[in-house]
Design a protein around this motif. Structure first.
Motif, PDB file in Angstrom:
ATOM      1  N   ILE A   1      -3.737  -0.269  -2.850  1.00 43.40           N
ATOM      2  CA  ILE A   1      -2.724  -0.307  -1.794  1.00 43.40           C
ATOM      3  C   ILE A   1      -2.468   1.138  -1.381  1.00 43.40           C
TER       4      ILE A   1
ATOM      5  N   SER B   1      -2.893  -7.238  -5.048  1.00 39.70           N
ATOM      6  CA  SER B   1      -4.039  -6.329  -4.960  1.00 39.70           C
ATOM      7  C   SER B   1      -4.765  -6.224  -6.306  1.00 39.70           C
TER       8      SER B   1
ATOM      9  N   ALA C   1      -9.890  -9.360   2.002  1.00 38.07           N
ATOM     10  CA  ALA C   1     -10.801  -8.831   0.975  1.00 38.07           C
ATOM     11  C   ALA C   1     -12.176  -9.469   1.119  1.00 38.07           C
TER      12      ALA C   1
ATOM     13  N   ILE D   1      -1.306  -4.459   5.172  1.00 39.05           N
ATOM     14  CA  ILE D   1      -0.544  -5.040   4.066  1.00 39.05           C
ATOM     15  C   ILE D   1       0.267  -6.233   4.567  1.00 39.05           C
TER      16      ILE D   1
ATOM     17  N   GLY E   1      -9.313  -1.784   1.093  1.00 42.44           N
ATOM     18  CA  GLY E   1      -7.959  -1.545   0.605  1.00 42.44           C
ATOM     19  C   GLY E   1      -6.993  -2.041   1.662  1.00 42.44           C
ATOM     20  N   PHE E   2      -5.704  -1.843   1.388  1.00 43.37           N
ATOM     21  CA  PHE E   2      -4.683  -2.354   2.300  1.00 43.37           C
ATOM     22  C   PHE E   2      -3.687  -1.254   2.643  1.00 43.37           C
TER      23      PHE E   2
ATOM     24  N   MET F   1      -4.209 -11.337   2.314  1.00 46.61           N
ATOM     25  CA  MET F   1      -4.971 -10.284   1.637  1.00 46.61           C
ATOM     26  C   MET F   1      -6.296 -10.788   1.062  1.00 46.61           C
TER      27      MET F   1
END
Ligand SMILES: [Zn+2]
Length: 459
Positions: free
Chosen positions: A182, A175, A148, A132, A154-155, A144
């Motif tokens: 997240i 997101s 991606a 994140i 996901g993060f 991010m």
């Protein structure tokens, strides 16, 4: 090389996505499922390799949303090779790799390196999770969009909760654009400051600093409100307290886009295991008063919490099981409880430990398998976790009657940090098939890992 055709015959096939729970044959060709066929002795599988699964359960390969592969950066604990072999030994054909590596998976370069090496050397599928925040420091968002594009699912800053609520809000907001969840390690470090196990009688008796359940619950509540505010997808990892479940239920009822996972250890072990007597309570506390292999974050909770997470998983309030497989070396565990690292080695005991709950009639086998297959696949949004035609030929074959004693020295994992050493479990993954290839077979011990000495050999 001739295309391999595989027929897994005579087993009880459980595939929740297709509503199948009966004896059928599973057919795989060119690495993909080609269908299921009614099982009968008339079936001729002349040009097939046949696996006789009579008396066994045949499940889609398990999908783990929460794995620490320690690679790059801590290869003495685990590598992509050993971690994916451990996964195969546990019936997992997909693992999602947490980003708290060294370097952190906070750039496309690191993520692409993990993916490249996993494709070349891993024996099962590895899907990376991006950080994140930059360096997982919680100060500045990681790139991010770039992550991606590189292929993260996901993060998460797992291990490090995102303490700054506004940074968390921003991460959730971005997101949404990226369509990815997240996954925030739910812990308010300030509430839990200094605690090494769950607050309660055991902590008091051992003189260890306790973390109150509210350290988790407060963060879960905050994240649920922020997910509501941003309309983002929140996935709560390793949920473990009654209070968190209350918050989760009310958020789900209000339509918050949230899913949650629980680990095998939070479903099966309580804080009394910290004594090191497999859940028994000692008459007196001596010099070997605890087992550092029980130190984990979130900590093992009270009996009431354990009962509550079992019930929540059974009814579907908790969506899935994820392992939080966290291998550590002997040096991280042969020390005082205060000094010990957080984490349990889970992949190879995950199914069997939770299968005990099926034997105890606390959860159905169908729900257990769903929570290891279709559930996580739905969160990933990928064509995994089912034996549908055209899906990857990923299968776990389970012997439900097999009794075995956990010996971590037999793990494919490089580490041995489990409190289940010496514990007898019932139900065992005996064969794992990934993309139509057998990547683990208990009888032939295909996939047995023997690369030097285990990181934590000898306790
Ligand atoms: Zn975590």
């Amino acid at each position: 090389m001739a295309a391999r055709k595989l027929a897994i015959i005579g087993g009880r096939v459980i595939d929740p996505v297709q509503g199948i729970d009966r004896v059928v044959d599973v057919l795989i060709s060119n690495g993909k499922i080609t269908g299921v066929a009614s099982s009968s002795s008339d079936n001729a599988y002349d040009d097939y390799e046949v696996i006789d699964a009579s008396g066994k359960i045949v499940s889609p390969g398990f999908v783990d949303l929460h794995t620490h592969l320690r690679d790059p950066g801590q290869e003495w604990k685990e590598t992509i090779v050993s971690g994916t072999r451990a996964a195969a030994h546990g019936g997992f054909t997909t693992v999602c790799a947490m980003p708290n590596t060294d370097p952190v998976q906070d750039s496309a370069a690191v993520v692409e390196d993990v993916m490249r090496r996993a494709a070349a050397d891993g024996v099962v599928r590895v899907l990376p999770i991006g950080a994140i925040s930059v360096g997982q420091h919680g100060k500045q968002l990681a790139p991010m969009g770039e992550l991606a594009e590189a292929g993260v699912i996901g993060f998460s800053d797992d291990g490090n909760p995102v303490a700054d609520a506004n940074l968390m809000r921003q991460a959730l907001k971005y997101s949404v654009e990226l369509g990815l969840p997240i996954i925030n390690h739910a812990e308010d470090k300030k509430i839990g400051a200094g605690g090494v196990m769950s607050a309660g009688l055991v902590a008091t008796r051992l003189g260890l600093a306790g973390v109150p359940a509210e350290a988790e619950t407060a963060m879960v509540a905050r994240d649920l409100h922020l997910a509501d505010l941003t309309k983002a997808r929140l996935h709560i990892p390793h949920i473990s307290t009654i209070g968190s479940l209350v918050a989760l239920r009310s958020a789900k009822e209000c339509g918050v886009n949230v899913t949650a996972e629980v680990t095998p250890h939070h479903l099966t072990l309580n804080d009394e295991w910290v004594f090191g007597l497999k859940g028994e309570i000692p008459a007196q506390v001596g010099s070997e008063a605890y087992d550092t292999n029980t130190k984990v974050n979130p900590p093992l909770r009270s009996r009431a919490d354990v009962e509550a997470v079992i019930e929540a998983l059974s009814e579907g309030l908790i969506d899935i099981i994820a392992t939080d497989h966290a291998p550590h070396a002997a040096t991280d565990k042969v020390c005082t409880y205060d000094e010990a690292a957080h984490g349990i080695n889970v992949l190879e005991t995950a199914f069997a430990s939770v299968f005990g709950l099926v034997d105890a009639s606390k959860i159905s086998i169908e729900r257990l398998i769903e929570s290891l297959t279709a559930g996580p696949a739905a969160i990933l949004g990928r064509d995994l976790g089912s034996l549908k035609k055209g899906f990857s030929g990923d299968v776990a074959i389970i012997d439900p009657g097999s009794k075995w004693v956990v010996d971590p020295n037999e793990f494919a994992s490089k580490s041995v940090n489990t409190p289940l050493r010496g514990v007898e479990l019932t139900g065992r993954v005996v064969t794992t098939i990934y993309q139509g290839e057998t990547v683990f077979d208990l009888r032939g011990a295909i996939g047995t890992f023997s690369e030097g000495v285990k990181a934590g050999a000898g306790q």
